[in-house]
Design a protein around this motif. Structure first.
Motif, PDB file in Angstrom:
ATOM      1  N   GLY A   2     -18.352   2.891  -5.302  1.00  0.00           N
ATOM      2  CA  GLY A   2     -18.543   1.454  -5.386  1.00  0.00           C
ATOM      3  C   GLY A   2     -17.362   0.689  -5.942  1.00  0.00           C
ATOM      4  N   ARG A   3     -16.329   1.373  -6.448  1.00  0.00           N
ATOM      5  CA  ARG A   3     -15.178   0.694  -7.051  1.00  0.00           C
ATOM      6  C   ARG A   3     -13.861   1.200  -6.459  1.00  0.00           C
ATOM      7  NH1 ARG A   3     -16.914  -2.384 -11.129  1.00  0.00           N
ATOM      8  NH2 ARG A   3     -18.924  -1.898 -12.095  1.00  0.00           N
ATOM      9  N   ALA A   4     -13.853   1.398  -5.152  1.00  0.00           N
ATOM     10  CA  ALA A   4     -12.684   1.988  -4.503  1.00  0.00           C
ATOM     11  C   ALA A   4     -11.666   0.960  -4.027  1.00  0.00           C
ATOM     12  CB  ALA A   4     -13.131   2.842  -3.316  1.00  0.00           C
ATOM     13  N   LEU A   5     -12.002  -0.335  -4.033  1.00  0.00           N
ATOM     14  CA  LEU A   5     -11.091  -1.320  -3.455  1.00  0.00           C
ATOM     15  C   LEU A   5      -9.706  -1.331  -4.117  1.00  0.00           C
ATOM     16  CD1 LEU A   5     -10.663  -3.505  -1.339  1.00  0.00           C
ATOM     17  CD2 LEU A   5     -11.534  -5.183  -2.981  1.00  0.00           C
ATOM     18  N   PRO A   6      -9.587  -1.277  -5.451  1.00  0.00           N
ATOM     19  CA  PRO A   6      -8.241  -1.233  -6.037  1.00  0.00           C
ATOM     20  C   PRO A   6      -7.416  -0.043  -5.563  1.00  0.00           C
ATOM     21  CG  PRO A   6      -9.865  -1.790  -7.717  1.00  0.00           C
ATOM     22  CD  PRO A   6     -10.635  -1.391  -6.494  1.00  0.00           C
ATOM     23  N   VAL A   7      -8.070   1.092  -5.335  1.00  0.00           N
ATOM     24  CA  VAL A   7      -7.364   2.268  -4.811  1.00  0.00           C
ATOM     25  C   VAL A   7      -6.864   1.984  -3.402  1.00  0.00           C
ATOM     26  CG1 VAL A   7      -7.618   4.686  -4.123  1.00  0.00           C
ATOM     27  CG2 VAL A   7      -8.661   3.871  -6.254  1.00  0.00           C
ATOM     28  N   ILE A   8      -7.705   1.365  -2.576  1.00  0.00           N
ATOM     29  CA  ILE A   8      -7.331   1.032  -1.205  1.00  0.00           C
ATOM     30  C   ILE A   8      -6.168   0.048  -1.206  1.00  0.00           C
ATOM     31  CG2 ILE A   8      -8.109  -0.076   0.929  1.00  0.00           C
ATOM     32  CD1 ILE A   8     -10.938   0.981   0.252  1.00  0.00           C
ATOM     33  N   GLU A   9      -6.245  -0.975  -2.040  1.00  0.00           N
ATOM     34  CA  GLU A   9      -5.177  -1.982  -2.083  1.00  0.00           C
ATOM     35  C   GLU A   9      -3.859  -1.364  -2.521  1.00  0.00           C
ATOM     36  OE1 GLU A   9      -7.734  -6.050  -3.004  1.00  0.00           O
ATOM     37  OE2 GLU A   9      -7.065  -4.807  -4.685  1.00  0.00           O
ATOM     38  N   ARG A  10      -3.914  -0.467  -3.491  1.00  0.00           N
ATOM     39  CA  ARG A  10      -2.681   0.174  -3.943  1.00  0.00           C
ATOM     40  C   ARG A  10      -2.095   1.078  -2.860  1.00  0.00           C
ATOM     41  NH1 ARG A  10      -1.588   3.014  -9.838  1.00  0.00           N
ATOM     42  NH2 ARG A  10       0.633   3.425  -9.481  1.00  0.00           N
ATOM     43  N   ALA A  11      -2.948   1.810  -2.173  1.00  0.00           N
ATOM     44  CA  ALA A  11      -2.476   2.688  -1.095  1.00  0.00           C
ATOM     45  C   ALA A  11      -1.855   1.878   0.030  1.00  0.00           C
ATOM     46  CB  ALA A  11      -3.634   3.531  -0.570  1.00  0.00           C
ATOM     47  N   VAL A  12      -2.443   0.739   0.355  1.00  0.00           N
ATOM     48  CA  VAL A  12      -1.890  -0.109   1.416  1.00  0.00           C
ATOM     49  C   VAL A  12      -0.549  -0.705   0.982  1.00  0.00           C
ATOM     50  CG1 VAL A  12      -2.236  -2.278   2.685  1.00  0.00           C
ATOM     51  CG2 VAL A  12      -4.086  -0.604   2.532  1.00  0.00           C
ATOM     52  N   ASP A  13      -0.421  -1.097  -0.282  1.00  0.00           N
ATOM     53  CA  ASP A  13       0.865  -1.599  -0.770  1.00  0.00           C
ATOM     54  C   ASP A  13       1.949  -0.533  -0.628  1.00  0.00           C
ATOM     55  OD1 ASP A  13      -0.139  -4.080  -1.408  1.00  0.00           O
ATOM     56  OD2 ASP A  13      -0.393  -3.654  -3.549  1.00  0.00           O
ATOM     57  N   GLU A  14       1.639   0.698  -0.982  1.00  0.00           N
ATOM     58  CA  GLU A  14       2.606   1.778  -0.848  1.00  0.00           C
ATOM     59  C   GLU A  14       2.939   2.036   0.622  1.00  0.00           C
ATOM     60  OE1 GLU A  14       1.528   5.299  -3.024  1.00  0.00           O
ATOM     61  OE2 GLU A  14       1.139   4.190  -4.876  1.00  0.00           O
ATOM     62  N   THR A  15       1.948   1.875   1.482  1.00  0.00           N
ATOM     63  CA  THR A  15       2.172   2.068   2.917  1.00  0.00           C
ATOM     64  C   THR A  15       3.048   0.965   3.483  1.00  0.00           C
ATOM     65  OG1 THR A  15       0.024   3.163   3.089  1.00  0.00           O
ATOM     66  CG2 THR A  15       1.025   2.390   5.137  1.00  0.00           C
ATOM     67  N   ILE A  16       2.853  -0.259   3.035  1.00  0.00           N
ATOM     68  CA  ILE A  16       3.712  -1.360   3.493  1.00  0.00           C
ATOM     69  C   ILE A  16       5.162  -1.107   3.077  1.00  0.00           C
ATOM     70  CG2 ILE A  16       4.235  -3.810   3.163  1.00  0.00           C
ATOM     71  CD1 ILE A  16       1.215  -4.319   3.042  1.00  0.00           C
ATOM     72  N   ALA A  17       5.361  -0.598   1.867  1.00  0.00           N
ATOM     73  CA  ALA A  17       6.719  -0.253   1.442  1.00  0.00           C
ATOM     74  C   ALA A  17       7.331   0.792   2.375  1.00  0.00           C
ATOM     75  CB  ALA A  17       6.702   0.271   0.002  1.00  0.00           C
ATOM     76  N   ALA A  18       6.516   1.758   2.799  1.00  0.00           N
ATOM     77  CA  ALA A  18       7.008   2.811   3.693  1.00  0.00           C
ATOM     78  C   ALA A  18       7.326   2.269   5.082  1.00  0.00           C
ATOM     79  CB  ALA A  18       5.973   3.937   3.784  1.00  0.00           C
ATOM     80  N   VAL A  19       6.450   1.426   5.640  1.00  0.00           N
ATOM     81  CA  VAL A  19       6.733   0.889   6.974  1.00  0.00           C
ATOM     82  C   VAL A  19       7.887  -0.113   6.918  1.00  0.00           C
ATOM     83  CG1 VAL A  19       4.437   1.296   7.928  1.00  0.00           C
ATOM     84  CG2 VAL A  19       4.929  -0.891   6.828  1.00  0.00           C
ATOM     85  N   SER A  20       8.151  -0.698   5.763  1.00  0.00           N
ATOM     86  CA  SER A  20       9.338  -1.538   5.616  1.00  0.00           C
ATOM     87  C   SER A  20      10.595  -0.701   5.843  1.00  0.00           C
ATOM     88  CB  SER A  20       9.378  -2.181   4.228  1.00  0.00           C
ATOM     89  OG  SER A  20       8.282  -3.062   4.035  1.00  0.00           O
ATOM     90  N   ALA A  21      10.607   0.504   5.286  1.00  0.00           N
ATOM     91  CA  ALA A  21      11.744   1.402   5.502  1.00  0.00           C
ATOM     92  C   ALA A  21      11.829   1.838   6.962  1.00  0.00           C
ATOM     93  CB  ALA A  21      11.622   2.627   4.593  1.00  0.00           C
ATOM     94  N   GLU A  22      10.684   2.120   7.566  1.00  0.00           N
ATOM     95  CA  GLU A  22      10.686   2.474   8.988  1.00  0.00           C
ATOM     96  C   GLU A  22      11.254   1.336   9.823  1.00  0.00           C
ATOM     97  OE1 GLU A  22       7.653   3.786  12.625  1.00  0.00           O
ATOM     98  OE2 GLU A  22       6.842   3.293  10.644  1.00  0.00           O
ATOM     99  N   ALA A  23      10.855   0.103   9.499  1.00  0.00           N
ATOM    100  CA  ALA A  23      11.356  -1.059  10.235  1.00  0.00           C
ATOM    101  C   ALA A  23      12.861  -1.209  10.076  1.00  0.00           C
ATOM    102  CB  ALA A  23      10.641  -2.322   9.762  1.00  0.00           C
ATOM    103  N   VAL A  24      13.370  -1.008   8.862  1.00  0.00           N
ATOM    104  CA  VAL A  24      14.814  -1.101   8.642  1.00  0.00           C
ATOM    105  C   VAL A  24      15.541  -0.049   9.482  1.00  0.00           C
ATOM    106  CG1 VAL A  24      16.642  -0.716   6.939  1.00  0.00           C
ATOM    107  CG2 VAL A  24      14.709  -2.194   6.383  1.00  0.00           C
ATOM    108  N   GLY A  25      14.979   1.154   9.564  1.00  0.00           N
ATOM    109  CA  GLY A  25      15.584   2.176  10.408  1.00  0.00           C
ATOM    110  C   GLY A  25      15.608   1.766  11.870  1.00  0.00           C
ATOM    111  N   ALA A  26      14.493   1.218  12.361  1.00  0.00           N
ATOM    112  CA  ALA A  26      14.418   0.786  13.757  1.00  0.00           C
ATOM    113  C   ALA A  26      15.354  -0.385  14.022  1.00  0.00           C
ATOM    114  CB  ALA A  26      12.980   0.412  14.109  1.00  0.00           C
TER     115      ALA A  26
END
Length: 381
Positions: free
Chosen positions: A227-251
């Motif tokens: 019932g309290r997983a949203l902060p975990v989801i938000e943090r995981a998505v923030d880390e994923t956005i950082a990763a796809v930012s690097a992928e975008a820079v590579g592309a």
């Protein structure tokens, strides 16, 4: 601030560059894309052997002691090659959900399997009505004794048709758009009641629509506090956005390199088009946009581990805005300068634009994140 890589990090980059050059030419990528899974299982094993799958995880959890910088290094070179393997879903997104939501015992079990190349995961979260709102979850989880029973549907599950297991968000209580009441559950992708329909996406990768009909999940496979997983989801998505930012820079870097090389060789009116001042100015503008994106990639990487959720979200949104704008500009200009060949299936630059377009849309495009920043306190308050 020192942005130099350590010796080990530089070695990691050198190894990835060598692997991508040897095994991920554009023609080879077409073959991987045409395979049943849509990516190379042999290369996935090589990633495991090289330590790439365990690089971002701590040694206590079964990884190799890296973090956000190691993820950035991997994703940037994957972006240049347009790599198709489920690294982002398994290692970055689901890895973050495991790191921040699972018990120490569960972390060690799952991360060890990921690092060895024996477990591929996808995050089943988005629903038809949810848009970019991470808290909009309608799939239900009902208590049945000590277990939970899942019912509902998820869509756009990245590489969900080839995943061995799914991390599923489900609502235990409250209304569909309440922030509280969301849980995370680990589900075998072939469990009774799970139905998957896979399909290719516009950027050459794959996704799936997944239905859950009375899927039973035991207590050992429940992440975080129910019932309290949203902060975990938000943090995981923030880390994923950082990763796809690097992928975008590579592309973007690859698109710019290809464009400059093309301008040096393509002739019009008896001279190379690179001699035209208007195109030189356009290439210079592309270079500026790339460096702006690279700076924000560094910011996103540094802030990915920030414990203050509000400050982390601000930095990640700011990075997403610049990455999205630079990606659109560089991708479109690369295709324009190449002319007709830039739009063909047989040439790489058009595929780079497709992937950059999908990255801009992932987790909210630049316009959405501008609005999110406007709704928050000033970055300089």
């Amino acid at each position: 601030m020192d942005f130099e890589l350590s010796g080990e990090q530089q070695m990691l980059r050198d190894n990835i560059v060598r692997l991508m050059k040897d095994r991920y030419g554009f023609e080879a990528r077409k073959g991987y894309q045409a395979s049943p899974r849509g990516w190379s299982e042999a290369l996935w094993r090589e990633y495991a052997d090289m330590g790439l799958l365990g690089a971002p995880f701590s040694e206590d959890d079964g990884g190799y002691g890296g973090g956000a910088v190691e993820t950035m290094i991997v994703m940037e070179d994957f972006g240049k090659a347009l790599a198709l393997e489920p690294y982002l879903q398994t290692v970055v997104l689901c890895g973050a959900l495991i790191k921040h939501g699972a018990s120490p015992e569960k972390r060690a079990e799952l991360i060890g399997k990921i690092a060895a190349g024996d477990l591929r995961l996808s995050f089943a979260h988005a629903e038809r009505q949810s848009g970019y709102d991470l808290y909009d979850v309608a799939l239900t989880a009902r208590k049945d004794g000590t277990a939970f029973v899942l019912n509902g549907e998820k869509g756009l599950v990245g590489q969900g048709d080839s995943a061995d297991a799914l991390i599923v968000s489900a609502r235990l209580s409250g209304g569909r758009r309440d922030r509280d009441g969301i849980g995370l559950f680990l589900v075998d992708a072939n469990a009774p009641g799970v139905t998957r329909r896979g399909y290719p996406t516009q950027d050459g990768q794959r996704a799936a629509e997944i239905a859950f009909a009375n899927v039973r999940v035991e207590p050992k496979d429940v992440f975080s506090e129910p019932g309290r997983a949203l902060p975990v989801i938000e943090r995981a998505v923030d880390e994923t956005i950082a990763a796809v930012s690097a992928e975008a820079v590579g592309a973007m870097s690859e698109a710019l390199t290809m464009t400059v090389e093309y301008m040096k060789t393509r002739k019009q009116f008896g001279v190379t088009i690179g001699s035209f001042q208007a195109l030189q100015h356009r290439a210079a503008d592309m270079t500026v946009a790339l460096e702006q994106a690279r700076s924000m990639m560094y910011l996103a990487t540094m802030m990915a581990g920030e414990e203050d959720a509000k400050e982390r979200a601000k930095a990640i949104s700011a990075a997403k805005v610049q990455i999205g704008r630079s990606a659109r500009f560089i991708g479109q200009q690369a295709v324009q300068i190449h002319g007709g060949i830039g739009m063909t299936y047989e040439y790489k630059v058009g595929h780079l634009l497709k992937r950059l377009t999908m990255i801009d849309a992932a987790y909210g495009d630049a316009d959405l994140h501008v609005r999110k920043l406007a709704e928050q306190d000033s970055l300089f308050a």
